[in-house]
Motif scaffolding. Structure first.
Motif, PDB file in Angstrom:
ATOM      1  N   SER A  50       0.840  -1.199   0.000  1.00 30.56           N
ATOM      2  CA  SER A  50       0.000   0.000   0.000  1.00 30.56           C
ATOM      3  C   SER A  50       0.876   1.251   0.000  1.00 30.56           C
ATOM      4  CB  SER A  50      -0.919   0.008   1.217  1.00 30.56           C
ATOM      5  OG  SER A  50      -0.188   0.242   2.397  1.00 30.56           O
ATOM      6  N   PRO A  51       0.416   2.308  -0.682  1.00 28.68           N
ATOM      7  CA  PRO A  51       1.209   3.534  -0.761  1.00 28.68           C
ATOM      8  C   PRO A  51       1.312   4.271   0.568  1.00 28.68           C
ATOM      9  CG  PRO A  51      -0.916   3.856  -1.808  1.00 28.68           C
ATOM     10  CD  PRO A  51      -0.823   2.408  -1.436  1.00 28.68           C
ATOM     11  N   GLY A  52       0.398   4.022   1.482  1.00 30.85           N
ATOM     12  CA  GLY A  52       0.402   4.739   2.754  1.00 30.85           C
ATOM     13  C   GLY A  52       1.269   4.073   3.834  1.00 30.85           C
ATOM     14  N   LEU A  53       1.964   3.009   3.499  1.00 28.64           N
ATOM     15  CA  LEU A  53       2.764   2.295   4.476  1.00 28.64           C
ATOM     16  C   LEU A  53       3.886   3.183   4.987  1.00 28.64           C
ATOM     17  CD1 LEU A  53       3.274  -0.413   5.921  1.00 28.64           C
ATOM     18  CD2 LEU A  53       4.748  -1.023   4.006  1.00 28.64           C
ATOM     19  N   GLN A  54       4.008   3.276   6.282  1.00 28.26           N
ATOM     20  CA  GLN A  54       5.043   4.088   6.912  1.00 28.26           C
ATOM     21  C   GLN A  54       6.123   3.192   7.475  1.00 28.26           C
ATOM     22  OE1 GLN A  54       4.974   7.527   6.900  1.00 28.26           O
ATOM     23  NE2 GLN A  54       3.190   7.225   5.579  1.00 28.26           N
TER      24      GLN A  54
END
Length: 66
Positions: free
Chosen positions: A59-63
């Protein structure tokens, strides 16, 4: 000598995981209750979880961890 190319996958990883889980559940549905049926259903659930983890990791929001 040229480098070997890896085979191109025509189906996505998520699709292949989902298909394997479906196949395992179909096999389990045709069996009487018992250890083997339980193992097939457990494996199908593990594959479902692997797909969820893969979606989360990609996912692009993975931190990154801090």
């Amino acid at each position: 000598m040229p480098a070997r190319r890896s085979p191109v996958q025509s189906l996505t990883f998520e699709y292949r995981l989902a298909q394997e889980a479906i196949n395992l559940r179909l096999q389990a549905n045709g069996m009487p209750a018992g250890v083997r049926r339980t193992e097939l259903l457990r494996k199908a659930r593990q594959i479902d979880v692997a797909g969820e983890i893969n979606n989360w990791l990609s996912s692009p929001g993975l931190q990154p961890p801090t």
